[in-house]
Design a protein around this motif. Structure first.
Motif, PDB file in Angstrom:
ATOM      1  N   GLU D  74     -40.631  68.648 -41.832  1.00 25.67           N
ATOM      2  CA  GLU D  74     -40.412  67.983 -42.982  1.00 25.67           C
ATOM      3  C   GLU D  74     -40.871  66.736 -41.801  1.00 25.67           C
ATOM      4  OE1 GLU D  74     -38.173  69.349 -45.805  1.00 25.67           O
ATOM      5  OE2 GLU D  74     -38.662  70.820 -46.086  1.00 25.67           O
ATOM      6  N   CYS D  75     -41.177  66.400 -40.957  1.00 28.07           N
ATOM      7  CA  CYS D  75     -41.373  65.253 -40.731  1.00 28.07           C
ATOM      8  C   CYS D  75     -40.189  63.955 -40.933  1.00 28.07           C
ATOM      9  CB  CYS D  75     -42.398  64.452 -41.457  1.00 28.07           C
ATOM     10  SG  CYS D  75     -43.342  63.126 -40.351  1.00 28.07           S
ATOM     11  N   HIS D  76     -39.282  64.659 -41.094  1.00 25.60           N
ATOM     12  CA  HIS D  76     -38.081  63.885 -41.004  1.00 25.60           C
ATOM     13  C   HIS D  76     -37.751  63.163 -42.350  1.00 25.60           C
ATOM     14  CE1 HIS D  76     -38.293  64.398 -37.065  1.00 25.60           C
ATOM     15  NE2 HIS D  76     -38.442  63.375 -36.731  1.00 25.60           N
ATOM     16  N   ALA D  77     -38.750  63.903 -43.747  1.00 31.82           N
ATOM     17  CA  ALA D  77     -37.934  63.453 -44.930  1.00 31.82           C
ATOM     18  C   ALA D  77     -36.849  63.626 -45.602  1.00 31.82           C
ATOM     19  CB  ALA D  77     -38.879  64.020 -45.653  1.00 31.82           C
TER      20      ALA D  77
END
Lengths: 330, 330, 330, 330
Positions: D74-77
């Motif tokens: 999650e792209c570091h969300a």
């Protein structure tokens, strides 16, 4: 400096559980005549930002004067430490918020309308950014507006001591007894190297603050380097003495200006800051003599005038003031 | 809806590399007569916040009108997505920034003084929040101020189509040819379910935007559900037709009001929003007939008046307008 | 302390443009045989977090040892100051990363796949968290892996001096000549009150750092309170002398343990930290004598053993070491 | 799609107070046999990130499987939306956390030690990232560990329906009755365009979530475009039918592979995901026939093998499965 030196030798446990830190906590309880939660940090920006971060919420807004230090002089650290809460700057004469202006601004952020966010805190500066003071009933009136929306009143007390001695009231009277919930208690501007504290008057609000402070990189392995400064600062009321001196020097400076042609004092000084209007000629003469200041944009100055900020401090001497006045007179 | 249905059947690769997405990119290039970088998102707040986040910096400030949607209607999402950049709201008649007011505000954030932060972007809304428009030379003048401080000009184009048909200019003329660097291109307010786009006119600025968007939870496994909306939206200029219709309905509404006693139009409508002053009696009559609106605080209304916001859209019919006017007349 | 006292009297300009600060900058240039950009901060966590924040990106990941101080001992400040970059902890014997393990971890974050984010930095600790050291070629090998993905190598030098004197190399050799791009240079653990610095070996990387630091509440109005500490620290190589002493005390402690039954040293000490295994009986005896330590969970200890961390410092005396050994022997 | 079309015509109030939205809330109450607080969002990443952000704290840590979607896809969300909470990935066979491993990891973040932060939440995926399932008692055991540290258990239910029909239990049994506090309820992977929901089983936890969601740019002016999808999704149990079909296709695929030489199934499939080992020859043959997949690094494959992830869905037909098997057989 002497207090700091006293704690140079010997060993102490790292990270703030040393006896000195405990003693400082007790001193703050005594000072405020109440059990408070106090946390030492190293800068005023840290104190303000973390005090506000304690009460931050998604979509939260902090209401303050448009010229507040937190609004214009802290590189937007409050916005950062609150993960993006908005600071809503409100106009007000001589650096002061009025209850009406505050209420009007807060009404634009009504309950139950996520588009507009929601109030998170109200913040005032005592002394204000224009050297003026809130009287006790004025603080209480602003606290009432804040509390009517269920948010706390924060006081930026970077010049707390100067305000206290000018109003001649007790620390308790100027804070929690007047509705203040959390205070940035400043020592740096009144003589410390770097000593600031966040004081919560409802200790329960501080639950989790230790994490907020550690995450903010404001926990010191040798915490006594700050607590020792406060020890020396508070001992024998030396903090009140230095503040009284700074205020007196400001009064001396203001008094000395009153009879000088071309000088105006549009804002009545109440602590240790003075905001005079000088003629450009006077300003040039002072600069030539070594003074350093900068022109504040203002709509009440003529083309031949400048509007300046002058600050006296614990180290200002009567001689310095008189020398300044001499150059001003020309 | 039809465009969306056309893409319901069949298989497509997940996460936005489908042929339709590629085709949309080409359509935006054609639309703007330039190679642009375009990214689809699902809300206007996402488009604005991510456009601004692209240019955010530690201590950055975004200059905008004090009534801008990003400043008061997005729950402080721009502050959040920029990790705490400050939005500096500037006053200006009828929702419009002037170059002078912008320059004055930016001058308070000078170069090389970290206390005050630094400029990160300037943002304008076209159509503005009060239904007015910037002329091309006005956009260019604001862009010049922004560029003189080395920051981009962002345009919140939630009602981009309405502005375009009202000014009767090309998309290129109203954006990059007038100095706009990045655009929030809105489809939702003009007929889409949820279709917004961020358009970068200097594609190099968009380096890393894919990460910003994914981290913002705005990447859709079935991206064609947005691109299909844009396909239908842009096809045969249907977006311009719906905007023209909405604007025409607004004109019809405004024209119909002019002869009604008690109605004032303090702001000249230029797109599909109308801000009339009604008497309280008129407002009550309309509400009784089913209309829904809310009173905007204003200092130019009397005690017997209300200041309202009315919006016409692609689905507004002449009959609806006329019925509204009938009730208004009483 | 003496250096600090020397700067107590007299006036100085606020906010870090005093001559002392300039002098410190020159001293760092000399120390590293290169023009560097150096910024003083007050804690190691601030130094690490702001060094990493300089290179942070949306979706960025920082690769470090799983036991790194930044990963487990800083209350997630690095994640906060980077606005949510992820720290990816990698296993490795005795606190050390290997190039292979680093490469494997970085390969899981490939280019051009936003789902997985992207590399932002690699960070190593010198001395490591287990008192071990990277040799110069080991540093270079890790730098090569980092640079192959276009991200910088950060060194957490909280114990920089201890590493330096142990390896007997120059500051330049242990940093930029071995591929290090940015260094947290620690003074606090080696005798200062609170004095840490971020050193950029490519000064251009530091563009904007002043804003990052101010926004982090790490700019001091009386900046000389930190620079004075560094002045005293670096003067006459006193920092190397204190580090040499601390390391020597560690060696004395380790040597003294080797013949004591029940004591094991699973990790060879290389600086001023020792990680022995004691019997529970030995540990109890030491605690009874006033020693304070805590048990580190480890899978190589028996039920009757504890695994401990012991640190010697500039103030540790041979007598203290010998007294400790006496109690250990029982 | 039909449900969406039904809501295309007519007018509806903007921003989620339309009757359809209210009806969806009631449907979720019925579904879970309890009053829940439900919020619609547009992506799974948004659902997960905002669910976790609800419980985020300064210094907070979220414990999850090291391969969890929130940790690696999650792209570091989650780190971003929680303002820098740390995700602590824990190993575990076949994508599953065990209570022991969870407890060990949480013990490293003890109470009252700000250096290490503090727990904020535990998150599990049901179906897991390796197509396996937690039994009800396994969920309860993990919930017990989480609750013993006073943090909630979050379930990432991107494939909630697939898990439900496989376990043949009720939504209530698989969530709050087993200790789950908050659920990401996914519709997108089971047939919707973009329809995800955050479901709080203790509605009081959701106080303030409206602000969190709006600030996250996840509030839609035409909210019915999501609620309409859920209306169609939940109607006549169509969501369970599509999930049952997807699972059945997965079983058909697995069964068909069992007799094929060279194929191994190291992980028993329990829903609609299959993780087979193929020979490189088989993989090449499938790719030549048009199949698309990628090799997952694994330590249990030989040099001649690849480890793959295959997913069946609501739209997979028996013919597709059989065609795939035909190519696999060669």
């Amino acid at each position: 400096m002497t207090a700091l030196s006293n704690h140079t030798s010997g060993f102490a446990t790292a990270y703030g559980v040393d006896p000195l830190s405990r003693s400082i906590e007790q001193q703050f309880n005594d000072l405020f005549e109440k059990e408070v939660a106090v946390f030492l940090v190293s800068t005023g920006t840290a104190a303000n930002s973390l005090a506000l971060a304690t009460y931050a919420k998604p979509g939260g807004a902090v209401f303050c004067h448009e010229d507040a230090h937190i609004n214009v002089d802290e590189c937007h650290a409050p916005e950062f430490f609150t993960a993006g809460n908005k600071l809503i700057g409100i106009g007000g004469e001589h650096g002061k918020l009025t209850p009406d202006a505050l209420r009007t601004a807060m009404d634009k952020v009504p309950d139950n309308n996520p588009m507009h966010g929601r109030p998170a805190a109200v913040s005032i500066s005592q002394v204000t950014e224009f050297g003026t003071l809130y009287q006790l009933d004025e603080i209480q009136a602003l606290a009432d507006v804040a509390h009517s929306r269920n948010v706390p009143l924060h006081m930026d007390g970077a010049r707390f001591a100067n305000a206290l001695v000018s109003l001649d009231v007790s620390p308790a009277e100027m804070t929690w007894k007047a509705g203040v919930d959390v205070l940035s208690f400043g020592g740096t501007k009144n003589g410390c190297w770097c000593a600031e504290a966040v004081v919560f008057f409802n200790p329960g609000d501080a639950e989790g603050f230790e994490y907020l402070r550690k995450r903010a990189a404001q926990v010191f392995s040798k915490a006594r380097f700050i607590s020792a400064q406060f020890e020396g600062y508070l001992k024998d009321d030396s903090w009140l003495a230095t503040a009284r001196h700074a205020n007196a020097m400001c009064t001396r400076l203001a008094d000395g200006m009153r009879d000088i042609e071309g000088v105006r004092l549009p804002i009545k000084p109440e602590a240790n800051e003075l905001f005079p209007v000088f003629t450009k000629e006077q300003a040039a003469r002072l600069e030539a003599a070594g003074a350093k200041f900068y022109d504040i944009p203002a709509d009440f100055t003529s083309e031949d005038e400048v509007f300046l900020r002058l600050v006296t401090c614990f180290a200002t001497t009567p001689e310095m003031v008189d020398e300044f006045l001499t150059h001003l007179r020309g």
